[in-house]
Scaffold this motif. Structure first.
Motif, PDB file in Angstrom:
ATOM      1  N   LEU A  15       0.797  -1.228   0.000  1.00  9.78           N
ATOM      2  CA  LEU A  15       0.000   0.000   0.000  1.00  9.78           C
ATOM      3  C   LEU A  15       0.835   1.287   0.000  1.00  9.78           C
ATOM      4  N   SER A  16       2.156   1.138   0.025  1.00  5.14           N
ATOM      5  CA  SER A  16       3.067   2.296   0.077  1.00  5.14           C
ATOM      6  C   SER A  16       2.818   3.184   1.291  1.00  5.14           C
ATOM      7  N   PHE A  17       2.454   2.568   2.405  1.00  5.11           N
ATOM      8  CA  PHE A  17       2.319   3.294   3.666  1.00  5.11           C
ATOM      9  C   PHE A  17       3.353   2.755   4.637  1.00  5.11           C
ATOM     10  N   CYS A  18       4.259   3.628   5.051  1.00  6.63           N
ATOM     11  CA  CYS A  18       5.341   3.244   5.963  1.00  6.63           C
ATOM     12  C   CYS A  18       4.991   3.694   7.382  1.00  6.63           C
ATOM     13  N   MET A  19       4.667   2.737   8.233  1.00  5.50           N
ATOM     14  CA  MET A  19       4.292   3.048   9.613  1.00  5.50           C
ATOM     15  C   MET A  19       5.453   3.704  10.360  1.00  5.50           C
ATOM     16  N   GLY A  20       6.656   3.195  10.166  1.00  7.04           N
ATOM     17  CA  GLY A  20       7.824   3.791  10.825  1.00  7.04           C
ATOM     18  C   GLY A  20       8.053   5.222  10.368  1.00  7.04           C
ATOM     19  N   CYS A  21       7.832   5.487   9.073  1.00  6.53           N
ATOM     20  CA  CYS A  21       7.960   6.857   8.554  1.00  6.53           C
ATOM     21  C   CYS A  21       6.892   7.750   9.167  1.00  6.53           C
ATOM     22  N   PHE A  22       5.676   7.231   9.293  1.00  7.44           N
ATOM     23  CA  PHE A  22       4.585   7.980   9.904  1.00  7.44           C
ATOM     24  C   PHE A  22       4.948   8.364  11.337  1.00  7.44           C
ATOM     25  N   ILE A  23       5.484   7.416  12.095  1.00  5.95           N
ATOM     26  CA  ILE A  23       5.903   7.689  13.473  1.00  5.95           C
ATOM     27  C   ILE A  23       7.022   8.730  13.480  1.00  5.95           C
ATOM     28  N   TYR A  24       7.980   8.593  12.576  1.00  9.66           N
ATOM     29  CA  TYR A  24       9.069   9.561  12.455  1.00  9.66           C
ATOM     30  C   TYR A  24       8.508  10.965  12.263  1.00  9.66           C
ATOM     31  N   TYR A  25       7.599  11.118  11.304  1.00  7.07           N
ATOM     32  CA  TYR A  25       7.050  12.447  11.015  1.00  7.07           C
ATOM     33  C   TYR A  25       6.258  13.005  12.196  1.00  7.07           C
ATOM     34  N   GLN A  26       5.544  12.152  12.919  1.00 11.09           N
ATOM     35  CA  GLN A  26       4.801  12.629  14.082  1.00 11.09           C
ATOM     36  C   GLN A  26       5.754  13.087  15.190  1.00 11.09           C
ATOM     37  N   LEU A  27       6.801  12.321  15.435  1.00 10.18           N
ATOM     38  CA  LEU A  27       7.796  12.714  16.435  1.00 10.18           C
ATOM     39  C   LEU A  27       8.526  13.985  16.010  1.00 10.18           C
ATOM     40  N   ASP A  28       8.829  14.085  14.726  1.00  8.57           N
ATOM     41  CA  ASP A  28       9.517  15.257  14.199  1.00  8.57           C
ATOM     42  C   ASP A  28       8.642  16.501  14.334  1.00  8.57           C
ATOM     43  N   LYS A  29       7.390  16.328  14.056  1.00  5.39           N
ATOM     44  CA  LYS A  29       6.418  17.432  14.095  1.00  5.39           C
ATOM     45  C   LYS A  29       6.330  18.076  15.483  1.00  5.39           C
ATOM     46  N   VAL A  30       6.427  17.257  16.517  1.00 10.07           N
ATOM     47  CA  VAL A  30       6.329  17.782  17.878  1.00 10.07           C
ATOM     48  C   VAL A  30       7.709  18.000  18.513  1.00 10.07           C
ATOM     49  N   GLY A  31       8.773  17.902  17.710  1.00 11.36           N
ATOM     50  CA  GLY A  31      10.119  18.196  18.195  1.00 11.36           C
ATOM     51  C   GLY A  31      10.716  17.151  19.100  1.00 11.36           C
ATOM     52  N   MET A  32      10.318  15.887  18.937  1.00  8.87           N
ATOM     53  CA  MET A  32      10.819  14.830  19.820  1.00  8.87           C
ATOM     54  C   MET A  32      11.968  14.014  19.223  1.00  8.87           C
ATOM     55  N   LEU A  33      12.488  14.447  18.074  1.00  9.02           N
ATOM     56  CA  LEU A  33      13.627  13.742  17.490  1.00  9.02           C
ATOM     57  C   LEU A  33      14.899  14.531  17.753  1.00  9.02           C
ATOM     58  N   PRO A  34      16.018  13.840  17.933  1.00  8.60           N
ATOM     59  CA  PRO A  34      17.285  14.559  18.075  1.00  8.60           C
ATOM     60  C   PRO A  34      17.566  15.361  16.803  1.00  8.60           C
ATOM     61  N   ALA A  35      18.215  16.481  16.949  1.00 17.94           N
ATOM     62  CA  ALA A  35      18.521  17.347  15.801  1.00 17.94           C
ATOM     63  C   ALA A  35      19.294  16.598  14.726  1.00 17.94           C
ATOM     64  N   SER A  36      20.084  15.592  15.114  1.00 20.23           N
ATOM     65  CA  SER A  36      20.901  14.861  14.141  1.00 20.23           C
ATOM     66  C   SER A  36      20.085  14.057  13.153  1.00 20.23           C
ATOM     67  N   ILE A  37      18.829  13.738  13.495  1.00 21.07           N
ATOM     68  CA  ILE A  37      18.000  12.972  12.537  1.00 21.07           C
ATOM     69  C   ILE A  37      16.724  13.692  12.150  1.00 21.07           C
ATOM     70  N   ALA A  38      16.411  14.806  12.793  1.00 15.09           N
ATOM     71  CA  ALA A  38      15.175  15.531  12.490  1.00 15.09           C
ATOM     72  C   ALA A  38      15.247  16.146  11.094  1.00 15.09           C
ATOM     73  N   SER A  39      14.127  16.128  10.395  1.00 18.82           N
ATOM     74  CA  SER A  39      14.116  16.700   9.050  1.00 18.82           C
ATOM     75  C   SER A  39      13.491  18.071   8.995  1.00 18.82           C
ATOM     76  N   SER A  40      12.427  18.301   9.728  1.00 19.10           N
ATOM     77  CA  SER A  40      11.715  19.562   9.589  1.00 19.10           C
ATOM     78  C   SER A  40      12.199  20.653  10.522  1.00 19.10           C
ATOM     79  N   ARG A  41      12.992  20.288  11.495  1.00 20.68           N
ATOM     80  CA  ARG A  41      13.420  21.276  12.485  1.00 20.68           C
ATOM     81  C   ARG A  41      14.188  22.428  11.852  1.00 20.68           C
TER      82      ARG A  41
END
Length: 157
Positions: free
Chosen positions: A128-154
């Motif tokens: 289905l081209s839906f990546c659950m891990g990517c979805f979780i990544y984007y949600q964590l990134d959106k609320v600033g919960m990823l380290p700066a070294s891996i965050a994309s939108s920060r």
């Protein structure tokens, strides 16, 4: 994004990786707990190595070195950030290594449950081209919960 130019991701390489996850998880289940635990461990180690180095990502290398040159499965390259996919792979690796530990602790049902979750999410991504891990990544990134070294939108904020 990369200052030298946009990132590129071959989605067929990712699909081959996910296919490897599904194949070895299902094969392990079919072969039973004693063999299955070793296949789950193998798959978890493949994902772990591939998270740290693309050259060690055996399932991805199978696409690049066998399927692609043979013309069996071509490239499907897109301009996108590879980090969400690496994050998803790391999540799968952690889950499969946890499943392996659970096997050896004797909690077979829990081990297969963890393994099947990873396999199902990998299958959903292929089908289905839906990546659950990517979805979780984007949600964590959106609320600033990823380290700066891996965050994309920060950097864009």
């Amino acid at each position: 994004m990369n200052p030298a130019g946009p990132y590129r991701v071959d989605r067929n390489t990712l699909r081959t990786n996910q296919g490897g996850i599904v194949l070895f998880s299902v094969l392990g289940f079919i072969l039973g707990d004693e063999v299955g635990r070793w296949l789950v461990l193998f798959t978890g180690l493949v994902l772990t190595a591939g998270t740290f180095s693309n050259s060690l990502a055996l399932f991805k290398q199978f696409h690049r070195r066998v399927l692609l040159p043979a013309g069996i499965l071509g490239a499907d390259v897109h301009v996108e950030d590879p980090m969400p996919h690496q994050f998803a792979q790391a999540m799968g690796a952690v889950m499969l290594l946890l499943a392996t530990g659970t096997f050896f602790a004797g909690a077979i049902t829990a081990a297969w449950t963890l393994t099947w979750l990873v396999a199902i999410f990998a299958f959903i991504n292929v089908a289905l081209s839906f990546c659950m891990g990517c979805f979780i990544y984007y949600q964590l990134d959106k609320v600033g919960m990823l380290p700066a070294s891996i965050a994309s939108s920060r950097a864009a904020r």
